[in-house]
Enzyme design. Structure first.
Site, short mmCIF file in Angstrom:
data_model
loop_
_atom_site.label_atom_id
_atom_site.label_comp_id
_atom_site.label_asym_id
_atom_site.label_seq_id
_atom_site.Cartn_x
_atom_site.Cartn_y
_atom_site.Cartn_z
N LYS A 1 -10.20 10.29 -6.98
CA LYS A 1 -9.34 10.12 -8.17
C LYS A 1 -9.07 8.63 -8.40
O LYS A 1 -9.20 8.13 -9.52
CB LYS A 1 -8.02 10.85 -7.93
CG LYS A 1 -6.90 10.44 -8.88
CD LYS A 1 -5.61 11.18 -8.63
CE LYS A 1 -4.71 10.55 -7.63
NZ LYS A 1 -3.89 9.43 -8.09
N ARG B 1 0.94 6.96 -14.63
CA ARG B 1 1.16 5.51 -14.61
C ARG B 1 -0.16 4.73 -14.67
O ARG B 1 -0.21 3.62 -15.15
CB ARG B 1 1.87 5.06 -13.35
CG ARG B 1 3.00 5.85 -12.87
CD ARG B 1 3.54 5.24 -11.64
NE ARG B 1 3.99 3.90 -11.92
CZ ARG B 1 3.25 2.81 -11.73
NH1 ARG B 1 2.02 2.94 -11.29
NH2 ARG B 1 3.72 1.62 -12.02
N CYS C 1 8.57 6.26 -10.70
CA CYS C 1 8.17 7.63 -10.37
C CYS C 1 8.90 8.00 -9.08
O CYS C 1 9.68 7.22 -8.54
CB CYS C 1 6.66 7.73 -10.22
SG CYS C 1 6.07 7.05 -8.68
N ARG D 1 7.75 1.13 -8.94
CA ARG D 1 6.38 0.94 -9.44
C ARG D 1 6.32 -0.11 -10.56
O ARG D 1 5.85 0.16 -11.66
CB ARG D 1 5.77 2.26 -9.91
CG ARG D 1 5.87 3.43 -8.98
CD ARG D 1 5.07 3.31 -7.70
NE ARG D 1 3.66 3.24 -7.85
CZ ARG D 1 2.86 4.29 -7.99
NH1 ARG D 1 3.38 5.49 -8.07
NH2 ARG D 1 1.56 4.14 -8.11
N PRO D 2 6.85 -1.31 -10.33
CA PRO D 2 6.81 -2.33 -11.39
C PRO D 2 5.38 -2.75 -11.73
O PRO D 2 4.46 -2.52 -10.94
CB PRO D 2 7.57 -3.50 -10.77
CG PRO D 2 7.46 -3.31 -9.30
CD PRO D 2 7.41 -1.83 -9.08
N ILE D 3 5.21 -3.36 -12.91
CA ILE D 3 3.87 -3.85 -13.29
C ILE D 3 3.94 -5.35 -13.60
O ILE D 3 3.09 -5.90 -14.31
CB ILE D 3 3.31 -3.06 -14.51
CG1 ILE D 3 4.39 -2.81 -15.57
CG2 ILE D 3 2.78 -1.71 -14.06
CD1 ILE D 3 4.52 -3.87 -16.57
N LEU E 1 3.25 -7.90 -11.83
CA LEU E 1 2.09 -8.68 -11.38
C LEU E 1 0.90 -8.48 -12.31
O LEU E 1 0.11 -9.40 -12.53
CB LEU E 1 1.73 -8.31 -9.93
CG LEU E 1 2.85 -8.57 -8.91
CD1 LEU E 1 2.42 -8.12 -7.52
CD2 LEU E 1 3.26 -10.04 -8.89
N VAL F 1 4.67 0.24 1.95
CA VAL F 1 4.12 -0.01 0.60
C VAL F 1 5.11 0.40 -0.49
O VAL F 1 5.39 -0.36 -1.41
CB VAL F 1 2.77 0.70 0.41
CG1 VAL F 1 2.23 0.47 -0.99
CG2 VAL F 1 1.76 0.22 1.46
C1 EPZ Z 1 -2.55 2.62 -6.32
O1 EPZ Z 1 -1.30 2.56 -6.98
C2 EPZ Z 1 -2.85 4.11 -6.14
N1 EPZ Z 1 -2.96 4.75 -7.44
C3 EPZ Z 1 -1.74 4.78 -5.32
O2 EPZ Z 1 -2.09 6.14 -5.12
C4 EPZ Z 1 -1.67 4.07 -3.96
O3 EPZ Z 1 -0.61 4.63 -3.21
C5 EPZ Z 1 -1.43 2.57 -4.16
O4 EPZ Z 1 -2.47 2.01 -5.01
C6 EPZ Z 1 -1.44 1.80 -2.84
O5 EPZ Z 1 -2.66 1.98 -2.20
C7 EPZ Z 1 -4.12 4.62 -8.14
O6 EPZ Z 1 -5.06 3.97 -7.71
C8 EPZ Z 1 -4.18 5.32 -9.46
P1 EPZ Z 1 -0.06 -1.08 -5.94
P2 EPZ Z 1 -0.78 1.13 -7.57
O7 EPZ Z 1 -0.02 -1.85 -7.21
O8 EPZ Z 1 -1.91 0.35 -8.06
C9 EPZ Z 1 4.10 -3.34 -5.80
C10 EPZ Z 1 -1.79 8.47 -5.08
O9 EPZ Z 1 -1.05 9.20 -4.42
N2 EPZ Z 1 3.78 -3.88 -7.12
O10 EPZ Z 1 -1.09 -1.43 -4.90
O11 EPZ Z 1 0.35 1.42 -8.50
C11 EPZ Z 1 4.38 -1.85 -5.84
O12 EPZ Z 1 5.72 -1.59 -6.20
C12 EPZ Z 1 -1.25 7.17 -5.66
O13 EPZ Z 1 -3.00 8.69 -5.33
C13 EPZ Z 1 4.63 -4.81 -7.70
O14 EPZ Z 1 5.64 -5.16 -7.14
O15 EPZ Z 1 -0.18 0.46 -6.24
C14 EPZ Z 1 4.09 -1.42 -4.43
O16 EPZ Z 1 5.24 -1.68 -3.63
C15 EPZ Z 1 0.23 6.95 -5.35
N3 EPZ Z 1 4.31 -5.31 -8.93
C16 EPZ Z 1 2.96 -2.36 -3.99
O17 EPZ Z 1 2.97 -3.44 -4.94
C17 EPZ Z 1 3.18 -4.93 -9.61
O18 EPZ Z 1 2.93 -5.43 -10.72
C18 EPZ Z 1 1.59 -1.73 -4.01
O19 EPZ Z 1 1.40 -1.14 -5.28
C19 EPZ Z 1 2.33 -3.98 -9.00
C20 EPZ Z 1 2.64 -3.48 -7.76
#
Ligand code: EPZ
Length: 416
Positions: A22, A92, A116, A121-123, A125, A326
């Site tokens: 996925k 998201r 969620c 889940r901020p964006i 970055l 995480v």
């Molecule tokens: C991806 O989410 C996956 N989703 C998640 O899987 C997975 O848990 C996660 O990566 C970590 O491996 C998809 O690929 C669709 P991140 P993503 O950005 O990209 C912080 C599942 O169950 N952060 O690596 O959203 C964030 O809050 C899902 O399949 C910021 O602070 O994860 C988190 O603490 C759940 N600012 C950390 O980084 C931002 O702009 C890692 O998040 C982006 C992220």
């Protein structure tokens, strides 16, 4: 049909094949927006998040279709560049359409995804990365609008390892002017799969899978075809299903290298595994011991297997300490496991699991998020008696035909 009913106490035995990933398919489908024409994808898992992605692509003017097990995305110039709230709030990962739309058409209006169950889940970055490439970003009424005549390649350091942020920047940089260097890039295998597809479309990306990725921007990309990599999280979930029921299960079609952090922990806990290039077999184990785990970015223990691993530790012999680094709120499954008889004390990002064999007794429980729902099904397989897992729609977002796979291994499970 909102519940999964699991009759516990049945050993799982046999062989099962893993579906496509996925978390590779979602960014790869959005990357199709970088090149007008017909893209062809194989091994795309049939699940709710893929349907949501198809709806969003169609809202942007694309046509999508299945022909047997091949998924086609026919990209046409979008009528609008807006990813609507109603679609983004459901998934998201829709935010991943920002990079491609911005790079290809110079404009993207994407609803902020919101939080969620597992965290804020901020964006931020993602937006920092787009700004660094020269985009102007405005936030208004719950939407992020990004615009740029032409993106310009830059060196950029992610202060936190972010999978989605790296993916958005990869896709945007593919069509930028000049070279982009992403430092502290996420190293997840799904990033590698995305970069491989971008290169198949004509991008010039190197270093994917390491923490420094270089992208030489090109003028144009062309539609291509790709086979989605196997789902390492599903593979780990199925391996734990075999382990938690004391059976012998071969998980086929996913390299053990993609989830060796779990395999090592299970071996440390007392399980024997037979490993080949593409398969892992877990062998029957009468009892196993509690082993601590700390989640972290790849190649360390994946946060997406934390809940499933906790179910296994709930009936281990002895205590294990599970630390979630995480996401800030990824213990929603703990109280549900406690309802089943587990002895777990959560404190912020640390959960102490006092494992006890045969501690789990069937009961009604509630799924709160995708991986929590998987952990409750796994616990139900090992519990004495019947477990009903409510709000099972969470499971359908990320697992393709999970109950059919478990039934083929001998599980007594069905929907009600
Ligand atoms: C991806 O989410 C996956 N989703 C998640 O899987 C997975 O848990 C996660 O990566 C970590 O491996 C998809 O690929 C669709 P991140 P993503 O950005 O990209 C912080 C599942 O169950 N952060 O690596 O959203 C964030 O809050 C899902 O399949 C910021 O602070 O994860 C988190 O603490 C759940 N600012 C950390 O980084 C931002 O702009 C890692 O998040 C982006 C992220």
């Amino acid at each position: 049909m909102d519940k999964m009913i699991v009759q516990g106490g049945h050993q799982l035995n046999g062989s099962v094949r893993v579906s496509g990933a996925k978390n590779a398919a979602l960014p790869i489908l959005f990357s199709a927006l970088l090149a007008e024409g017909k893209h062809c994808f194989r091994n795309v898992p049939k699940l709710k998040d893929i349907d949501s992605t198809a709806s969003l692509l169609e809202s942007l003017g694309c046509e999508t279709s299945w022909e047997q097990d091949t998924f086609y995305v026919h990209v046409k110039k979008p009528k609008s560049f807006e990813a609507h709230y109603d679609l983004v709030r459901k998934m998201r990962a829709s935010f991943l359409c920002m990079g491609p739309l911005l790079a290809k058409y110079g404009e993207a209006v994407v609803s902020l995804p919101g939080g969620c169950a597992i965290g804020a889940r901020p964006i931020n970055l993602h937006l920092e990365a787009m700004k660094a490439l020269g985009a102007e970003i405005t936030l208004n009424e719950g939407y992020a609008k990004a615009s740029a005549k032409k993106l310009k390649g830059v060196p950029f350091l992610f202060e936190t390892s972010t999978v989605g942020g790296t993916e958005n920047m990869l896709m945007a940089a593919a069509l930028a002017d000049g070279e982009t260097i992403i430092e502290n890039a996420a190293k997840e295998p799904e990033i590698v799969d995305l970069a491989n597809y971008l290169n198949a479309m004509g991008a010039k990306i190197t270093g994917h899978g390491t923490s420094i990725i270089r992208i030489e921007g090109v003028e144009q990309l062309k539609p291509a075809e790709h086979t989605i990599m196997p789902d390492r999280i599903e593979a780990g979930t199925l391996l734990i299903a075999g382990a938690i029921t004391g059976g012998e299960v071969q998980v086929r079609g996913c390299s053990p290298l993609l989830y060796e952090s779990l395999i090592y922990k299970m071996q440390e806990s007392g399980f024997k595994c037979t490993v080949t290039q593409d398969d892992v077999t877990i062998h029957p184990c009468a009892s196993w011991v509690g082993v601590d785990v700390t989640t972290a970015p790849y190649p360390l223990f994946p946060t997406d297997l934390q809940a499933q691993y906790m179910s296994l530790m709930a009936i281990a012999q002895g205590t294990s300490v599970i630390t979630e680094t995480v996401f800030e709120n990824r213990f929603m499954h703990v109280q549900e496991l406690v309802r089943l008889g587990a002895d777990i004390t959560p404190k912020s990002r640390v959960a102490v699991v006092r494992g006890k064999p045969k501690a789990l007794k069937g009961a009604p429980v509630m799924a709160t998020d995708l991986r929590a729902s998987a952990s409750l099904v796994l616990a139900g397989l090992a519990a004495q008696g019947e477990t009903s897992v409510g709000r099972i729609y969470h499971l359908d977002r990320g697992y393709e035909k999970l109950e059919e796979k478990l039934i083929s291994l001998g599980a007594k499970i069905g929907r009600q």
